[in-house]
Motif scaffolding. Sequence first.
Motif, PDB file in Angstrom:
ATOM      1  N   TRP A  77      -0.441  -2.444  -9.697  1.00 51.62           N
ATOM      2  CA  TRP A  77       0.763  -3.076 -10.246  1.00 51.62           C
ATOM      3  C   TRP A  77       1.477  -2.146 -11.217  1.00 51.62           C
ATOM      4  O   TRP A  77       2.704  -2.031 -11.195  1.00 51.62           O
ATOM      5  CB  TRP A  77       0.391  -4.378 -10.944  1.00 51.62           C
TER       6      TRP A  77
ATOM      7  N   PRO B 252       8.148   3.787 -12.289  1.00 53.08           N
ATOM      8  CA  PRO B 252       8.702   4.747 -11.325  1.00 53.08           C
ATOM      9  C   PRO B 252       8.530   6.204 -11.728  1.00 53.08           C
ATOM     10  O   PRO B 252       8.699   7.085 -10.897  1.00 53.08           O
ATOM     11  CB  PRO B 252      10.193   4.368 -11.273  1.00 53.08           C
TER      12      PRO B 252
ATOM     13  N   PHE C  48       3.307   0.565  -9.329  1.00 50.35           N
ATOM     14  CA  PHE C  48       4.525   0.046  -8.723  1.00 50.35           C
ATOM     15  C   PHE C  48       5.602  -0.178  -9.768  1.00 50.35           C
ATOM     16  O   PHE C  48       6.795   0.091  -9.543  1.00 50.35           O
ATOM     17  CB  PHE C  48       4.234  -1.269  -7.989  1.00 50.35           C
TER      18      PHE C  48
ATOM     19  N   GLU D  46       9.142  11.428  -1.511  1.00 48.56           N
ATOM     20  CA  GLU D  46       8.492  10.259  -0.941  1.00 48.56           C
ATOM     21  C   GLU D  46       7.597   9.605  -1.997  1.00 48.56           C
ATOM     22  O   GLU D  46       6.387   9.708  -1.955  1.00 48.56           O
ATOM     23  CB  GLU D  46       7.648  10.663   0.280  1.00 48.56           C
ATOM     24  N   PRO D  47       8.184   8.952  -2.996  1.00 48.93           N
ATOM     25  CA  PRO D  47       7.368   8.362  -4.052  1.00 48.93           C
ATOM     26  C   PRO D  47       6.434   7.270  -3.552  1.00 48.93           C
ATOM     27  O   PRO D  47       5.349   7.083  -4.097  1.00 48.93           O
ATOM     28  CB  PRO D  47       8.413   7.800  -5.030  1.00 48.93           C
ATOM     29  N   SER D  48       6.838   6.534  -2.507  1.00 49.41           N
ATOM     30  CA  SER D  48       5.958   5.476  -1.999  1.00 49.41           C
ATOM     31  C   SER D  48       4.702   6.058  -1.368  1.00 49.41           C
ATOM     32  O   SER D  48       3.607   5.511  -1.507  1.00 49.41           O
ATOM     33  CB  SER D  48       6.715   4.621  -0.985  1.00 49.41           C
ATOM     34  N   VAL D  49       4.844   7.182  -0.679  1.00 49.02           N
ATOM     35  CA  VAL D  49       3.681   7.826  -0.071  1.00 49.02           C
ATOM     36  C   VAL D  49       2.769   8.413  -1.157  1.00 49.02           C
ATOM     37  O   VAL D  49       1.540   8.342  -1.074  1.00 49.02           O
ATOM     38  CB  VAL D  49       4.125   8.916   0.919  1.00 49.02           C
TER      39      VAL D  49
ATOM     40  N   ARG E 163       2.681  15.724   1.648  1.00 48.18           N
ATOM     41  CA  ARG E 163       3.954  15.090   1.322  1.00 48.18           C
ATOM     42  C   ARG E 163       4.497  15.665   0.018  1.00 48.18           C
ATOM     43  O   ARG E 163       3.733  16.070  -0.859  1.00 48.18           O
ATOM     44  CB  ARG E 163       3.776  13.578   1.155  1.00 48.18           C
TER      45      ARG E 163
ATOM     46  N   ARG F  35       2.693   8.225 -13.547  1.00 51.44           N
ATOM     47  CA  ARG F  35       1.781   7.888 -12.468  1.00 51.44           C
ATOM     48  C   ARG F  35       0.649   8.899 -12.349  1.00 51.44           C
ATOM     49  O   ARG F  35      -0.528   8.541 -12.218  1.00 51.44           O
ATOM     50  CB  ARG F  35       2.539   7.816 -11.139  1.00 51.44           C
TER      51      ARG F  35
ATOM     52  N   LEU G  37       2.519   7.219  -4.102  1.00 51.49           N
ATOM     53  CA  LEU G  37       1.865   6.045  -4.684  1.00 51.49           C
ATOM     54  C   LEU G  37       0.644   5.641  -3.856  1.00 51.49           C
ATOM     55  O   LEU G  37      -0.434   5.363  -4.402  1.00 51.49           O
ATOM     56  CB  LEU G  37       2.854   4.887  -4.767  1.00 51.49           C
ATOM     57  N   PHE G  38       0.821   5.635  -2.541  1.00 52.64           N
ATOM     58  CA  PHE G  38      -0.297   5.312  -1.650  1.00 52.64           C
ATOM     59  C   PHE G  38      -1.452   6.290  -1.860  1.00 52.64           C
ATOM     60  O   PHE G  38      -2.620   5.894  -1.950  1.00 52.64           O
ATOM     61  CB  PHE G  38       0.183   5.346  -0.201  1.00 52.64           C
TER      62      PHE G  38
END
Length: 399
Positions: free
Chosen positions: A114, A120, A117, A66-69, A61, A125, A71-72
Amino acid sequence: MSDFIRANDLPVIALVTLALLGINVLVGVWASIVHPREEGPATWALANVLFATSVSVLMLRVPQQEPSVALFGNVVIVVSYLLMWFGFLRFRFRTVPYYPAGIGLLAYVTGFIWFLFAQPDIVVRVSLTAGTIALLCGLITWTMLYRIEAGLVQTQAFIGMLFGALGMLNLLRAVAAATGALLPSDFGGGPLGAGIFVLPTIASLLAAAACILMLNQRLQQRLHVSAQTDPLTGLINRGMLDDLGRKEVARAKRHAYGLSVVLMEIDHFDAINSTHGYDTGDMVLRRISVLATASLRQEDFIARLDHSGFAMLLPSTRMAGAQQMAERLRLEIADAVIETGGEPLSLTASFGIAAFGLHSEDWTEMVQRAQTALYRAKTDGGNRIEIAVLSDTLLERSA
């Protein structure tokens, strides 16, 4: 599907990393199957699966799109290192405080997720994830290098140093991301982005191979110990005693040291088994082994022979010292009381002693002469100590 990196765009190093991840998962699963009773392999296998999942996601990715991916992937890779550390804790210490450790790990992971999340900024991160992995690698290094087990020195040291190097690598990555030396475009695809993951993947595969070697070494060590010990009392067996006895006889010859062997047998043991049962007989054997072990020095050896017999090898001990030890142990056994659930059970034991230089200069003959003396003690009523008959050959030589 535009957020996925196309296969044609993957550099060779990324393809190699994916192949190594697959091998790593297979190795972890195989170790958990081959060693089902060992603590750690099942946790390592789960950690390898999560590690492979997270690295694959982070490579395939584009994190800016795709920041949510991303993050996962960051959360899963941290969890995989947590599980790896937990597996090493279980392997090393067995009695891990599960509840405190679980609560602490859950609180940490919750706070970590947390913060990811709430933050950003991808640079923050990546820095936080790499720094956390560096911390966990340091904990794994401490776990493996703290009180290294006998027989596992090389493998434990290798795994400890491997995760130590991996921790330094992640620490450098965290610093590089925080200082701007590593650009956001390098966090995902591209040769540099894929190269970031190949070294941890190789290290994880090497660690998995070393873990399998370490498991095999521990298994071989246990088999070696079980072949030399009595399963009921935990004392060494006759074969091990004979090996030690021959070595001590050779040492006594070279340095003119004293050496004695004391054979002991519980009186009327067959009657104890027939009257009180075999469980009580086993209890008696364990109690006698504890009393006898406590009466010996650290350099002495005690073995369980067949049935109710024990043998004690006393290096640097002449006849007088062996007699004193046997008499002290005889009195302790006579004073001991075994609770059987009914009437208390009193015990006595008989002893036979032979000494190097007085009765023989050969280990096998020393044991035989001590056995003859023990037989005399039992036929004369038991609860007594008998000394072996002096060797005529040694008497003639001394004359």
